[in-house]
Design a protein around this motif. Structure first.
Motif, PDB file in Angstrom:
ATOM      1  N   PRO A   8       0.809  -1.223   0.000  1.00 29.34           N
ATOM      2  CA  PRO A   8       0.000   0.000   0.000  1.00 29.34           C
ATOM      3  C   PRO A   8       0.842   1.274   0.000  1.00 29.34           C
ATOM      4  O   PRO A   8       0.510   2.245  -0.680  1.00 29.34           O
ATOM      5  CB  PRO A   8      -0.830  -0.118   1.281  1.00 29.34           C
ATOM      6  CG  PRO A   8      -0.938  -1.593   1.515  1.00 29.34           C
ATOM      7  CD  PRO A   8       0.376  -2.163   1.043  1.00 29.34           C
ATOM      8  N   LYS A   9       1.948   1.260   0.715  1.00 31.91           N
ATOM      9  CA  LYS A   9       2.807   2.451   0.777  1.00 31.91           C
ATOM     10  C   LYS A   9       3.369   2.781  -0.607  1.00 31.91           C
ATOM     11  O   LYS A   9       3.363   3.946  -1.022  1.00 31.91           O
ATOM     12  CB  LYS A   9       3.938   2.212   1.776  1.00 31.91           C
ATOM     13  CG  LYS A   9       4.849   3.403   1.964  1.00 31.91           C
ATOM     14  CD  LYS A   9       5.924   3.120   2.996  1.00 31.91           C
ATOM     15  CE  LYS A   9       6.861   4.301   3.144  1.00 31.91           C
ATOM     16  NZ  LYS A   9       7.904   4.040   4.127  1.00 31.91           N
ATOM     17  N   ASN A  10       3.852   1.774  -1.320  1.00 28.51           N
ATOM     18  CA  ASN A  10       4.406   2.011  -2.657  1.00 28.51           C
ATOM     19  C   ASN A  10       3.316   2.382  -3.658  1.00 28.51           C
ATOM     20  O   ASN A  10       3.511   3.275  -4.487  1.00 28.51           O
ATOM     21  CB  ASN A  10       5.175   0.790  -3.149  1.00 28.51           C
ATOM     22  CG  ASN A  10       6.524   0.664  -2.490  1.00 28.51           C
ATOM     23  OD1 ASN A  10       7.077   1.633  -1.982  1.00 28.51           O
ATOM     24  ND2 ASN A  10       7.055  -0.537  -2.474  1.00 28.51           N
ATOM     25  N   LEU A  11       2.177   1.706  -3.584  1.00 33.25           N
ATOM     26  CA  LEU A  11       1.091   2.020  -4.510  1.00 33.25           C
ATOM     27  C   LEU A  11       0.554   3.425  -4.276  1.00 33.25           C
ATOM     28  O   LEU A  11       0.184   4.123  -5.221  1.00 33.25           O
ATOM     29  CB  LEU A  11      -0.034   0.989  -4.394  1.00 33.25           C
ATOM     30  CG  LEU A  11       0.304  -0.391  -4.963  1.00 33.25           C
ATOM     31  CD1 LEU A  11      -0.824  -1.365  -4.691  1.00 33.25           C
ATOM     32  CD2 LEU A  11       0.586  -0.303  -6.448  1.00 33.25           C
ATOM     33  N   ARG A  12       0.532   3.863  -3.033  1.00 33.84           N
ATOM     34  CA  ARG A  12       0.071   5.225  -2.717  1.00 33.84           C
ATOM     35  C   ARG A  12       0.955   6.249  -3.433  1.00 33.84           C
ATOM     36  O   ARG A  12       0.468   7.265  -3.939  1.00 33.84           O
ATOM     37  CB  ARG A  12       0.076   5.461  -1.215  1.00 33.84           C
ATOM     38  CG  ARG A  12      -0.440   6.837  -0.816  1.00 33.84           C
ATOM     39  CD  ARG A  12      -0.458   7.014   0.684  1.00 33.84           C
ATOM     40  NE  ARG A  12      -1.441   6.194   1.345  1.00 33.84           N
ATOM     41  CZ  ARG A  12      -2.721   6.556   1.503  1.00 33.84           C
ATOM     42  NH1 ARG A  12      -3.132   7.705   1.044  1.00 33.84           N
ATOM     43  NH2 ARG A  12      -3.555   5.762   2.131  1.00 33.84           N
ATOM     44  N   LYS A  13       2.270   5.990  -3.510  1.00 35.29           N
ATOM     45  CA  LYS A  13       3.180   6.906  -4.210  1.00 35.29           C
ATOM     46  C   LYS A  13       2.785   7.033  -5.678  1.00 35.29           C
ATOM     47  O   LYS A  13       2.824   8.121  -6.252  1.00 35.29           O
ATOM     48  CB  LYS A  13       4.621   6.430  -4.081  1.00 35.29           C
ATOM     49  CG  LYS A  13       5.184   6.567  -2.684  1.00 35.29           C
ATOM     50  CD  LYS A  13       6.596   6.019  -2.624  1.00 35.29           C
ATOM     51  CE  LYS A  13       7.118   6.013  -1.194  1.00 35.29           C
ATOM     52  NZ  LYS A  13       8.459   5.421  -1.110  1.00 35.29           N
TER      53      LYS A  13
END
Length: 94
Positions: A8-13
C-alpha cells in the motif's frame, strides 16, 4: 512484481503522482494485486476529483470492484446529501 512493489505504501506513491501515466500504472497495479482497504480513499478521491477522464473512469472501476457495497452506498448517500443539502420537510421538494 514482488509483494513489496505492490505494498500500500508504494502504490500510494503511484496514486499520488503528478504524472497521469504513473497514476494509471498505480491503479492498474492496485487492481491487479487487489486493492488494500487503506487505498480506497485515494482511489475514491481520484474517481471524484481528478481532471483526467481516463483516470476517473479507471479509478471508478477499481473502487466499485473492490469497495464493499456498504462503503459504496455511504459514498452515494454522502454525495446526494452534498448535492441536495438538508431538506427540512416535504414542502422543500414541492
Amino acid at each position: 512484481m514482488t509483494e513489496n512493489e505492490n505494498s500500500p505504501k508504494n502504490l500510494r506513491k503511484f496514486l499520488e503522482s503528478d504524472d497521469p501515466a504513473i497514476v494509471l500504472m498505480g491503479l492498474s497495479m492496485a487492481k491487479g494485486s487487489g486493492v488494500h482497504e487503506e487505498l480506497l480513499p485515494p482511489i475514491l478521491g481520484l474517481y471524484i476529483w481528478d481532471d483526467d477522464p481516463v483516470i476517473r473512469a479507471d479509478s471508478k472501476s477499481g473502487f466499485t470492484k473492490h469497495a464493499s457495497e456498504d462503503i459504496q452506498d455511504g459514498v452515494v448517500r454522502q454525495k446526494v446529501t452534498e448535492d441536495l443539502g438538508d431538506i427540512p420537510d416535504k414542502r422543500a421538494v414541492e
